[in-house]
Design a protein around this motif. Structure first.
Motif, PDB file in Angstrom:
ATOM      1  N   VAL B 137       0.891  -1.155   0.000  1.00 36.04           N
ATOM      2  CA  VAL B 137       0.000   0.000   0.000  1.00 36.04           C
ATOM      3  C   VAL B 137       0.932   1.209   0.000  1.00 36.04           C
ATOM      4  O   VAL B 137       1.614   1.464   1.007  1.00 36.04           O
ATOM      5  CB  VAL B 137      -0.914   0.024   1.237  1.00 36.04           C
ATOM      6  N   ASP B 138       1.046   1.890  -1.140  1.00 33.66           N
ATOM      7  CA  ASP B 138       2.084   2.909  -1.362  1.00 33.66           C
ATOM      8  C   ASP B 138       3.442   2.347  -0.953  1.00 33.66           C
ATOM      9  O   ASP B 138       3.842   1.336  -1.484  1.00 33.66           O
ATOM     10  CB  ASP B 138       1.737   4.222  -0.657  1.00 33.66           C
ATOM     11  N   ASP B 139       4.121   2.955   0.031  1.00 38.96           N
ATOM     12  CA  ASP B 139       5.461   2.421   0.310  1.00 38.96           C
ATOM     13  C   ASP B 139       5.503   1.434   1.483  1.00 38.96           C
ATOM     14  O   ASP B 139       6.571   1.042   1.930  1.00 38.96           O
ATOM     15  CB  ASP B 139       6.481   3.556   0.483  1.00 38.96           C
ATOM     16  N   ARG B 140       4.355   1.033   1.957  1.00 38.70           N
ATOM     17  CA  ARG B 140       4.345  -0.012   2.986  1.00 38.70           C
ATOM     18  C   ARG B 140       4.259  -1.376   2.323  1.00 38.70           C
ATOM     19  O   ARG B 140       3.508  -1.550   1.365  1.00 38.70           O
ATOM     20  CB  ARG B 140       3.135   0.150   3.900  1.00 38.70           C
ATOM     21  N   GLN B 141       4.991  -2.341   2.870  1.00 41.99           N
ATOM     22  CA  GLN B 141       5.010  -3.640   2.209  1.00 41.99           C
ATOM     23  C   GLN B 141       4.885  -4.808   3.180  1.00 41.99           C
ATOM     24  O   GLN B 141       5.453  -4.798   4.262  1.00 41.99           O
ATOM     25  CB  GLN B 141       6.320  -3.778   1.417  1.00 41.99           C
ATOM     26  N   PHE B 142       4.115  -5.793   2.764  1.00 39.10           N
ATOM     27  CA  PHE B 142       4.031  -7.060   3.503  1.00 39.10           C
ATOM     28  C   PHE B 142       4.491  -8.167   2.570  1.00 39.10           C
ATOM     29  O   PHE B 142       4.161  -8.169   1.394  1.00 39.10           O
ATOM     30  CB  PHE B 142       2.591  -7.330   3.948  1.00 39.10           C
ATOM     31  N   GLU B 143       5.257  -9.117   3.105  1.00 47.20           N
ATOM     32  CA  GLU B 143       5.681 -10.224   2.258  1.00 47.20           C
ATOM     33  C   GLU B 143       5.725 -11.524   3.046  1.00 47.20           C
ATOM     34  O   GLU B 143       6.159 -11.556   4.188  1.00 47.20           O
ATOM     35  CB  GLU B 143       7.062  -9.931   1.654  1.00 47.20           C
ATOM     36  N   LEU B 144       5.221 -12.583   2.425  1.00 48.28           N
ATOM     37  CA  LEU B 144       5.299 -13.909   3.033  1.00 48.28           C
ATOM     38  C   LEU B 144       5.622 -14.911   1.935  1.00 48.28           C
ATOM     39  O   LEU B 144       4.950 -14.974   0.911  1.00 48.28           O
ATOM     40  CB  LEU B 144       3.959 -14.291   3.694  1.00 48.28           C
ATOM     41  N   ASP B 145       6.682 -15.677   2.154  1.00 49.67           N
ATOM     42  CA  ASP B 145       7.063 -16.697   1.184  1.00 49.67           C
ATOM     43  C   ASP B 145       7.004 -18.046   1.893  1.00 49.67           C
ATOM     44  O   ASP B 145       7.846 -18.364   2.729  1.00 49.67           O
ATOM     45  CB  ASP B 145       8.479 -16.406   0.668  1.00 49.67           C
ATOM     46  N   THR B 146       5.986 -18.844   1.557  1.00 48.87           N
ATOM     47  CA  THR B 146       5.799 -20.080   2.324  1.00 48.87           C
ATOM     48  C   THR B 146       6.865 -21.126   2.007  1.00 48.87           C
ATOM     49  O   THR B 146       7.047 -22.052   2.783  1.00 48.87           O
ATOM     50  CB  THR B 146       4.400 -20.688   2.098  1.00 48.87           C
ATOM     51  N   ALA B 147       7.570 -20.969   0.884  1.00 51.24           N
ATOM     52  CA  ALA B 147       8.680 -21.905   0.611  1.00 51.24           C
ATOM     53  C   ALA B 147       9.750 -21.733   1.685  1.00 51.24           C
ATOM     54  O   ALA B 147      10.340 -22.706   2.156  1.00 51.24           O
ATOM     55  CB  ALA B 147       9.246 -21.653  -0.781  1.00 51.24           C
ATOM     56  N   GLU B 148       9.980 -20.486   2.108  1.00 45.04           N
ATOM     57  CA  GLU B 148      10.951 -20.225   3.184  1.00 45.04           C
ATOM     58  C   GLU B 148      10.465 -20.795   4.501  1.00 45.04           C
ATOM     59  O   GLU B 148      11.234 -21.358   5.278  1.00 45.04           O
ATOM     60  CB  GLU B 148      11.183 -18.716   3.332  1.00 45.04           C
ATOM     61  N   VAL B 149       9.162 -20.615   4.745  1.00 40.50           N
ATOM     62  CA  VAL B 149       8.584 -21.144   5.979  1.00 40.50           C
ATOM     63  C   VAL B 149       8.757 -22.658   6.015  1.00 40.50           C
ATOM     64  O   VAL B 149       9.170 -23.235   7.022  1.00 40.50           O
ATOM     65  CB  VAL B 149       7.083 -20.769   6.070  1.00 40.50           C
ATOM     66  N   ARG B 150       8.477 -23.296   4.897  1.00 40.62           N
ATOM     67  CA  ARG B 150       8.606 -24.746   4.798  1.00 40.62           C
ATOM     68  C   ARG B 150      10.037 -25.199   5.090  1.00 40.62           C
ATOM     69  O   ARG B 150      10.264 -26.197   5.765  1.00 40.62           O
ATOM     70  CB  ARG B 150       8.215 -25.197   3.394  1.00 40.62           C
ATOM     71  N   LYS B 151      11.001 -24.452   4.556  1.00 38.59           N
ATOM     72  CA  LYS B 151      12.406 -24.797   4.790  1.00 38.59           C
ATOM     73  C   LYS B 151      12.712 -24.763   6.286  1.00 38.59           C
ATOM     74  O   LYS B 151      13.363 -25.644   6.836  1.00 38.59           O
ATOM     75  CB  LYS B 151      13.306 -23.788   4.048  1.00 38.59           C
ATOM     76  N   GLU B 152      12.184 -23.730   6.928  1.00 34.05           N
ATOM     77  CA  GLU B 152      12.376 -23.535   8.363  1.00 34.05           C
ATOM     78  C   GLU B 152      11.733 -24.671   9.169  1.00 34.05           C
ATOM     79  O   GLU B 152      12.172 -25.002  10.259  1.00 34.05           O
ATOM     80  CB  GLU B 152      11.726 -22.193   8.719  1.00 34.05           C
ATOM     81  N   LEU B 153      10.677 -25.259   8.596  1.00 32.85           N
ATOM     82  CA  LEU B 153       9.884 -26.248   9.338  1.00 32.85           C
ATOM     83  C   LEU B 153      10.365 -27.687   9.179  1.00 32.85           C
ATOM     84  O   LEU B 153       9.921 -28.571   9.922  1.00 32.85           O
ATOM     85  CB  LEU B 153       8.421 -26.177   8.899  1.00 32.85           C
ATOM     86  N   GLY B 154      11.230 -27.940   8.225  1.00 30.52           N
ATOM     87  CA  GLY B 154      11.681 -29.316   8.020  1.00 30.52           C
ATOM     88  C   GLY B 154      10.538 -30.225   7.640  1.00 30.52           C
ATOM     89  O   GLY B 154       9.845 -29.985   6.662  1.00 30.52           O
ATOM     90  N   THR B 155      10.302 -31.258   8.461  1.00 31.40           N
ATOM     91  CA  THR B 155       9.271 -32.238   8.118  1.00 31.40           C
ATOM     92  C   THR B 155       7.885 -31.856   8.631  1.00 31.40           C
ATOM     93  O   THR B 155       6.904 -32.537   8.337  1.00 31.40           O
ATOM     94  CB  THR B 155       9.618 -33.608   8.732  1.00 31.40           C
ATOM     95  N   VAL B 156       7.798 -30.790   9.402  1.00 30.19           N
ATOM     96  CA  VAL B 156       6.499 -30.394   9.957  1.00 30.19           C
ATOM     97  C   VAL B 156       5.667 -29.713   8.863  1.00 30.19           C
ATOM     98  O   VAL B 156       6.128 -28.772   8.234  1.00 30.19           O
ATOM     99  CB  VAL B 156       6.694 -29.429  11.148  1.00 30.19           C
ATOM    100  N   PRO B 157       4.451 -30.198   8.588  1.00 27.45           N
ATOM    101  CA  PRO B 157       3.668 -29.620   7.489  1.00 27.45           C
ATOM    102  C   PRO B 157       3.036 -28.265   7.851  1.00 27.45           C
ATOM    103  O   PRO B 157       2.812 -27.979   9.024  1.00 27.45           O
ATOM    104  CB  PRO B 157       2.574 -30.667   7.246  1.00 27.45           C
ATOM    105  N   LEU B 158       2.749 -27.476   6.806  1.00 23.54           N
ATOM    106  CA  LEU B 158       2.094 -26.175   7.034  1.00 23.54           C
ATOM    107  C   LEU B 158       0.746 -26.344   7.725  1.00 23.54           C
ATOM    108  O   LEU B 158       0.266 -25.450   8.401  1.00 23.54           O
ATOM    109  CB  LEU B 158       1.862 -25.452   5.699  1.00 23.54           C
TER     110      LEU B 158
END
Ligand SMILES: Nc1ncnc2c1ncn2[C@@H]1O[C@H](COP(=O)(O)OP(=O)(O)OP(=O)(O)O)[C@@H](O)[C@H]1O
Ligand SMILES: [Mg+2]
Lengths: 125, 184
Positions: B137-158
């Motif tokens: 929204v203009d210069d404010r930004q939100f970002e989420l990349d679930t591939a990164e989350v998955r990497k962080e989680l190992g075998t634990v599913p989303l």
């Protein structure tokens, strides 16, 4: 920074989750919500949200997943509940305010809410 | 639909049904320029050029449960009603990109609505899919990349209950920060 904190949180989530993952995956209850266009238009996302909230509030563990259109558009939102050793039950026209009763009676007491159930599939072994 | 996030959910669902394993979702709201743009890019099976040409016609669908497909025609109508448009680019075997534009301040523009809920509904899909979601929204930004989350989680599913809770709060709080009270 909030971002670091949340990644830290995630590590804790992982550590806790890894302990009992096997048990959970093998014995769990599965709740499936239809998320095709008709489901979405009929409020399936809100129904899913109500399910997640109620499970969290009551600290019940269940696997929740979404699937595409199943082809019973007039009965959307559709919610299926599957438990090992029991028939898979389909509930139709499930609104968020019906969720507490379904969770209470079906998941906790083990009784199907007959008046809202529209289908039943044979036992999963 | 009463929220843009429901059109987005519907389009994301199309991507999942097309076998996508990775989806990029970008929403850019430019208040000064008065535009809102939504782009959904997937690596699903894609469509032939002939199919793309007719895909905004409601009588075109590959679903077998029903003879009309409503998702994309409804999304396109919503955009056109707000001085915007919807474009579909696709290549068979490669993927599909849907881009919708709206006049931000248009009186008929539905609110963005519960994007957190729409993204959650896709992340809980029984077909595993990763979403890279960026919302500005203009210069404010939100970002989420679930591939990164998955990497962080190992075998634990989303879909693990605790991860579910984590994702929901990251999305809800992150998106709320895009619109601090007083802005908009
Ligand atoms: N991302 C995509 N990748 C590949 N094919 C797509 C994609 N999006 C749509 N399509 C194709 O276009 C058709 C029409 O999509 P649309 O969303 O309008 O209707 P539908 O998905 O068939 O039905 P409905 O959305 O009403 O449940 C789909 O059946 C599918 O064949
Ligand atoms: Mg569709």
């Amino acid at each position: 920074m909030p971002k670091l904190k949340t990644l830290d949180d995630l590590k804790k989530v992982r550590e806790n989750a890894e302990k009992d993952l096997k048990v959970r995956l093998e014995t769990g209850t599965r709740i499936i919500v239809g998320m095709g266009t008709c489901g979405i238009a009929a409020g399936a996302r809100e129904t899913m949200h109500a399910i997640l909230e109620e499970l969290q509030k009551r600290e019940i563990e269940a696997h929740v997943s979404t699937v595409g259109c199943i082809g019973m558009c007039v009965r959307e939102p559709l919610v299926d509940i599957e438990q090992a050793g029991k028939p898979r039950i389909t509930y139709g026209n499930v609104k968020p305010d019906m969720i507490p009763r379904i969770i209470e009676e079906h998941l906790i007491k083990g009784n199907v809410v007959e008046e809202w159930a529209i289908g039943r599939l044979a036992t999963r072994e | 639909m009463r929220e843009l996030s429901l059109h987005v959910l519907d389009a994301l669902e199309n991507s999942v049904e097309a076998g996508a394993t990775s989806i990029e979702l970008v929403i850019e709201e430019r208040l000064k320029a008065d535009t809102l743009e939504i782009v959904i890019r997937d690596n699903g099976r894609g469509m032939s050029p002939e199919f793309v040409r007719q895909v905004l016609n409601p009588f075109v669908t590959t679903r077998k449960t029903r003879h009309v497909g409503l998702g994309l025609p409804l999304f396109a109508a919503a955009a056109r009603r707000c001085n915007g448009d919807l474009r579909v680019e696709s290549e068979a075997g490669v993927g599909t990109t849907i881009s919708a534009t709206f006049q931000h301040s248009h009186i008929d523009r539905a609110p963005v609505g519960d994007m957190a809920g729409s993204v959650m509904a896709i992340l809980l899909s029984d077909r595993p899919v990763d979403i890279r979601y960026r919302h500005t929204v203009d210069d404010r930004q939100f970002e989420l990349d679930t591939a990164e989350v998955r990497k962080e989680l190992g075998t634990v599913p989303l879909s693990h209950p605790d991860v579910r809770g984590w994702l929901q709060s990251v999305l809800t709080e992150g998106l709320a920060d895009l619109r601090p009270p007083g802005l908009l």
